[in-house]
Design an enzyme around this catalytic site. Sequence first.
Site, PDB file in Angstrom:
ATOM      1  N   GLU A 110      15.613  47.992 -36.926  1.00  0.00           N
ATOM      2  CA  GLU A 110      15.993  46.736 -37.594  1.00  0.00           C
ATOM      3  C   GLU A 110      15.470  45.510 -36.845  1.00  0.00           C
ATOM      4  O   GLU A 110      15.187  44.476 -37.446  1.00  0.00           O
ATOM      5  CB  GLU A 110      17.508  46.634 -37.747  1.00  0.00           C
ATOM      6  CG  GLU A 110      18.100  47.539 -38.823  1.00  0.00           C
ATOM      7  CD  GLU A 110      18.433  48.933 -38.304  1.00  0.00           C
ATOM      8  OE1 GLU A 110      18.079  49.245 -37.138  1.00  0.00           O
ATOM      9  OE2 GLU A 110      19.039  49.706 -39.063  1.00  0.00           O
TER      10      GLU A 110
ATOM     11  N   PHE B  90      34.237  53.847 -40.422  1.00  0.00           N
ATOM     12  CA  PHE B  90      32.934  54.330 -39.966  1.00  0.00           C
ATOM     13  C   PHE B  90      31.868  53.244 -40.177  1.00  0.00           C
ATOM     14  O   PHE B  90      31.740  52.688 -41.256  1.00  0.00           O
ATOM     15  CB  PHE B  90      32.543  55.605 -40.729  1.00  0.00           C
ATOM     16  CG  PHE B  90      31.189  56.115 -40.345  1.00  0.00           C
ATOM     17  CD1 PHE B  90      30.933  56.542 -39.042  1.00  0.00           C
ATOM     18  CD2 PHE B  90      30.147  56.139 -41.269  1.00  0.00           C
ATOM     19  CE1 PHE B  90      29.671  56.995 -38.682  1.00  0.00           C
ATOM     20  CE2 PHE B  90      28.891  56.590 -40.910  1.00  0.00           C
ATOM     21  CZ  PHE B  90      28.647  57.013 -39.610  1.00  0.00           C
ATOM     22  N   GLN B  91      31.132  52.971 -39.128  1.00  0.00           N
ATOM     23  CA  GLN B  91      30.069  51.956 -39.131  1.00  0.00           C
ATOM     24  C   GLN B  91      30.572  50.561 -39.504  1.00  0.00           C
ATOM     25  O   GLN B  91      29.867  49.793 -40.138  1.00  0.00           O
ATOM     26  CB  GLN B  91      28.898  52.373 -40.021  1.00  0.00           C
ATOM     27  CG  GLN B  91      28.196  53.602 -39.449  1.00  0.00           C
ATOM     28  CD  GLN B  91      26.852  53.876 -40.069  1.00  0.00           C
ATOM     29  OE1 GLN B  91      26.633  53.622 -41.243  1.00  0.00           O
ATOM     30  NE2 GLN B  91      25.941  54.405 -39.265  1.00  0.00           N
TER      31      GLN B  91
ATOM     32  N   LYS C 195      30.561  47.208 -49.286  1.00  0.00           N
ATOM     33  CA  LYS C 195      29.908  48.147 -50.194  1.00  0.00           C
ATOM     34  C   LYS C 195      30.480  48.092 -51.613  1.00  0.00           C
ATOM     35  O   LYS C 195      29.733  48.089 -52.593  1.00  0.00           O
ATOM     36  CB  LYS C 195      30.048  49.561 -49.627  1.00  0.00           C
ATOM     37  CG  LYS C 195      29.260  50.593 -50.401  1.00  0.00           C
ATOM     38  CD  LYS C 195      29.283  51.941 -49.689  1.00  0.00           C
ATOM     39  CE  LYS C 195      28.416  52.955 -50.432  1.00  0.00           C
ATOM     40  NZ  LYS C 195      28.418  54.250 -49.735  1.00  0.00           N
TER      41      LYS C 195
END
Lengths: 175, 578
Positions: B69, B131-132, B181
């Site tokens: 990234e 998570f993440q 998301k």
Amino acid sequence: MNRVFAVTVNNHSGVLNRITGLFLRRGFNIQSITVGATETDGISRMTIVLNVDDERDTEQVVKQLHKQIDVLKVQDITEAPIVARELVLIRVNSPLTTRSELTTLIGPFRASIIDVSRDSVTIQAVGSPEKVEALIFLLQPYGIKELARTGVTAVLRANDAAELSRSSRNYVLSI
Amino acid sequence: MTTVLQREGQDGVTKNLVHPKPISGAQMLVEALRQENVEYIFGYPGGAVLPIYDALYECGIRHILPRHEQGAIHAAEGYARVTGRTGVVIGTSGPGATNLVTGLADAMMDSLPLVVITGQVGTQVLGTDAFQEASIVGITMPVTKHNYQVRNVADLPQVIKEAFHIANSGRPGPVLIDIPKDITQTEGLFDYSQPVKIPGYQPTVVPNRLQIRKVASAIRAAKRPVILAGAGVLHAKANEELLRLVNQTQIPLAHTLLGLGGLPGSHPLFLGMAGMHGTVAANTALYEADLLINIGARFDDRVTGNLAHFAKQAIVVHIDIDPAEIGKNVPTDIPVVGDAGEALRMLLAENLVVTEAADWRESLDKLKQDYPLWYVDTPDELKPQKLIELISEVTKGEAIVVTDVGQHQMWAAQFYGFDRPHRFVTSGGLGTMGFGLPAAIGAQLGRMDSTVIALLGDGGFQMTLQELALLVEYRLPVKVVIVNNGSLGMVRQWQELFFGKRYSESLLRSGPDFIKLAEAYGIRGHRVHSYEEAKDVLSREVQYDGPVLIDCRVTPEENVYPMVPTGKGLHEMVGVKP
Ligand SMILES: Cc1ncc(C[n+]2csc(CCOP(=O)(O)OP(=O)(O)O)c2C)c(N)n1
Ligand SMILES: [Mg+2]
């Protein structure tokens, strides 16, 4: 010296974080900060007391605050005629024997007793930071068990409000 | 029923400003990027951005996939630097987002316009260490011009529109949008027709006329005037105006590192770069001036040296679009808030004439002749400075030169001779090693018709070398030139000069064979040890229309001079030509 800034901000999540983060990384020393809603929906007002060295630092504070996109208006109101108030809650030792003495003592401060137990009372006072300091000083000999101050919040005195808001805008535009 | 507003895009395709039917957040993003005429997206997929990547699939906007990234965001910076357009980056949540932080800080320091989209865990698990999950809005507040987290799909189009506006207006900078998301999967009405209204953001573009008049009078009265011009002139695309002002007033000019190319390097009144590795003429001019006109530079400490000695006799004029820069480091007598181009045009309208400073010009010109940038040429070695001169020669001084950070960066600034703007791409404020290769990729994508030289140190190259893969994948004819001194040269130089030659961890004793490495990526490589070899290979390879890597074994102990040691004033330079 301590300077008082009135800052109008968007009431978005994280705004307080933006402001305090800015002070942290620019090394500005916060004495107190209060935040609350204003007469306009979605807009909050902060009263910030900062310890700044000189004129140049003050100018940087104003400019850096102004650079934040969620900041709508910044005023250095230290020298302006303002009404500045702070609220303090003090829980102080008070066996029954000293209770009337305490009541007399806090009278001139227009403070009140808002909670009572067998050996302590909680006093509430509202006033200028100096007045709050003086009250704390007087109560110290009795034994302060717990103390909470809100920090200063301030508004301009009525006659001068329009005048200063015009001149403070000029300050930002003229540079 | 919703009316469908339309507008013509750059490519002549008509686009819907308002969609008649609800679309997903991910589709909104793609639609908004189309509205903004985005050419390239520099991004890397992951769980939280899967819906976005699904919407991007065959959407028509070119996506560039780096190998890290950090590569994506530096490429976007390189693209933004040479085109002036906003670079667009996408990363996933958590590690994808944190890998972007260095690039954000770099873009913030050097005022590069970026819109960076990060995925985020769903709103239902936000704040639970899902998570993440990383609080990227909190993490990046200090290194973005502004950032957002979108909690409601209906806000998304306007947030994107605002982000593009903020990134590329006023003083440009990076803006981050964090999108959970589920927001990308929720449907809503897409409306891109609303004007951007941000009450807390109204940059002053046109300067105050009174202030301009004051500048004009100061110029008329000056006996020892000098201009210090920075990247603000280039952001404002005002190099022509700058040239006219210099010609009209005959005021000598020094550039900052990021300002190079504003005034042609060959102009007789160009004194060179100012600051730590600047020229004697430029630094003396700043030290002795009675009028210092700063246009679009921020008085970085690498430029001013010890402030106690900086421009002490001068009336200081500071023209900057960011009021907070004025008076931050140097007390300013005449502040001018506004766009450099507007300010220059207003100054030109003041009908200024040649300043009465003939003696001053003459003395500075003499310094320029007597104390040029210099090095000792040794015939059997490849001197890095001479290598840069050679690159300038074979590219006719017209290449886009993208550097990494260290000695080679300073030599490029000193010896390439930039005659045109937007040709020098370098990490100035943050000094980010690893910037060079990915930034060169972005610069080449932005200017496919230009020769792009990635001039890298052997240290910095190894921080982002995985991006070599992109040169082949996207057929980018970047010429990778490694100034190989077997060390972290700039660190080694400081240890030599200030730490008694104790070379603590600054020598790169082993390393990969760069030629084999290039070949592993499908790129042809050459190794050169002498000026003759370098000349032979470079003059051939700049003609080649594909990527190439040239490992240049330069004199290992060469130092960058002259130099203002830290803590010293600009008048206390060492390593000046004897
Ligand atoms: C990410 C990062 N880490 C560390 C540094 C400190 N640093 C500045 S220059 C330099 C040496 C660079 O070595 P190289 O890439 O070989 O270039 P040279 O100076 O030899 O030309 C280092 C370590 C930095 N600028 N950036
Ligand atoms: Mg090196």
